[in-house]
Every structure is written in structure tokens, then in C-alpha cells.
Design an enzyme around this catalytic site. Structure first.
Site, PDB file in Angstrom:
ATOM      1  CB  SER A 133      40.287  41.855  40.101  1.00 46.33           C
ATOM      2  OG  SER A 133      38.959  42.012  39.631  1.00 46.33           O
ATOM      3  CE1 TYR A 166      41.025  37.741  36.472  1.00 48.32           C
ATOM      4  CE2 TYR A 166      38.929  38.492  37.373  1.00 48.32           C
ATOM      5  CZ  TYR A 166      40.205  38.762  36.924  1.00 48.32           C
ATOM      6  OH  TYR A 166      40.671  40.049  36.921  1.00 48.32           O
TER       7      TYR A 166
END
Length: 244
Positions: free
Chosen positions: A148, A160
Site C-alpha cells: 500500500s 495497518y
């Protein structure tokens, strides 16, 4: 219409692409994008969604659904074994399973954190462990790992983000292992690093002006379709309006 496109020109010699997190979002979109050129192994925890997708893409002879929790080693081993039993080979692995959490170290439950860390970090590692012996035996192949943009940034309170830093490291470390330990120069490794994508990943959908799962699927296909001498190491994809 999709099924007819997937079956047009299909061959029992087509290469095999294994996708984790294939039941929705980027994984399902990539399966649809790849179906005309690849036989597919569709892995996820939600088998009903996989069965529907398999039927859309030509049935189990072209798209094998496999229930798999990527945090459980026995299930990941079984996934790889079923792929080899059905198709006899694995040419590419898309380690895509993952999910997120709210920012803030006082947010989410500890159980949610644990599941996310195991899925986002242990999941790709186990997927590699289960498939790497076969790819090394074949001498070629391709790993694609979903990281990501969050794996490049410092985001306040984002566990995350930390898991995606780890996913990025897994991809880079795998490439180093292949070249330096196994002396393999043919197995490729690509990190896909999306910005904001409108997928079921979000509880509150981000709305207009962001990426779609089909955009990332095209990115994955771009990496897979390069000639053997080209290793697209990282692809960072942001929506045009995203600053960071």
C-alpha cells in the site's frame, strides 16, 4: 459476457495464477482481468463468493475455488497442494489477502488488531512458503504482493500502515533471497502499492475520485505481462487527487 470472454481461446496449457483474497475487491477484479489468459486458483475464506466467481469465469476447470484462511499454515499448504493437484503447476502467485483498521492505538479491539497483523503479514509469508518450493523447482515464476502507499508513509496511529511496511519488506527480502541464496534470476517479485481504492475494504466507502479495484487489476496484469527479462519491482498507484 464475462464468462464467454474468459473461455474464448482458453487452453489447458494456459499458465496458472493463484490469488489470495479473491472473493471480492482487488482479488476478484484481478481474477476477471486474468481469466482469458490464465487458469486461476481463487482462494479466500468466503467459499460461497468464490463459487459464484468461479462459475462466472468458466467453472472449476478454469477457476478453482479453494477455501483458505491465509493465517493458518495447514490451510495454506492445502491450497497450494490443491492447485498443483488440479493444474499441475503454479506460474504466478498474487498474495493479496488483507484488511485494515481505524487509525489510533486506542481504536479497534485487540482481536481485530491480531487478525489484521496475522492476515497482512503472516499471510503473504505463509503463501510464499507454501508455493516457493514449486516455483524454485520450475525455475521461474512471479510473486505479486499487495502492499500500500501506507507502506511508504508515516501515518499517525496506524497499525495497518505498519503491516504494509512489513509487506513491502517481505517482497524486497524475498527478491534478495531468490537472487543471493537460491541464485535464481528468473522468479520475479512485484509490490503493488495502491492509494485509496473504493473496495469493500472500507466500512465507509470513500466516494468519487478514487481508484477502483479494476484499476489495480490492470496494474497487476501489467506486471505479469512483462517479458521474462523485465522485473517490475514496485508499482505505486494513487488517484490523481491524492496528495500523499
Amino acid at each position: 459476457m464475462r464468462e464467454s470472454r474468459a473461455m474464448a481461446g482458453a487452453s489447458s496449457d494456459d499458465p496458472v495464477l493463484l490469488i489470495t483474497g479473491a472473493s471480492s475487491g482487488i482479488g476478484a477484479a484481478t481474477a476477471r482481468a486474468a481469466a482469458a489468459r490464465y487458469r486461476l486458483v481463487l482462494a479466500a475464506r468466503r467459499i460461497k463468493e468464490l463459487d459464484v466467481l468461479s462459475g462466472e469465469l468458466g467453472g472449476t476447470e478454469r477457476a478453482l475455488p479453494v477455501r483458505c484462511d491465509v493465517t493458518e499454515w495447514e490451510q495454506v499448504e492445502a491450497m497450494a497442494a490443491k492447485a498443483l493437484e488440479r493444474f499441475g503447476r503454479i506460474d504466478a502467485v498474487f498474495a493479496n489477502a488483507g484488511f485494515g483498521a481505524k487509525r489510533g492505538f486506542l481504536e479497534e479491539s485487540v482481536e481485530h488488531w491480531r487478525s489484521m497483523v496475522l492476515t497482512n503479514v503472516l499471510g503473504p509469508a505463509l503463501t510464499i512458503r507454501a508455493t516457493l518450493p514449486h516455483l524454485l523447482e520450475r525455475g521461474s515464476g512471479h510473486y505479486v504482493i499487495t502492499s500500500s502507499v501506507a507502506g511508504r508513509l508515516v501515518l499517525p496511529g496506524s497499525l495497518y500502515s505498519a503491516t504494509k511496511w512489513a509487506a513491502t519488506s517481505i517482497g524486497q527480502n524475498l527478491r534478495a533471497e531468490l537472487r543471493q541464496i537460491h541464485r535464481n534470476e528468473a522468479i520475479r517479485v512485484t509490490l503493488i502499492e495502491p492509494g485509496v481504492v473504493d473496495t469493500p475494504f472500507f466500512e465507509n466507502r470513500p466516494g468519487e475520485g478514487v481508484l477502483r479495484d479494476e484499476d489495480i487489476a490492470r496494474t497487476v496484469m501489467y506486471a505479469l505481462e512483462q517479458p521474462p527479462n523485465v522485473d517490475v519491482s514496485e508499482i505505486l498507484v494513487r488517484p490523481t487527487k491524492q496528495a500523499g
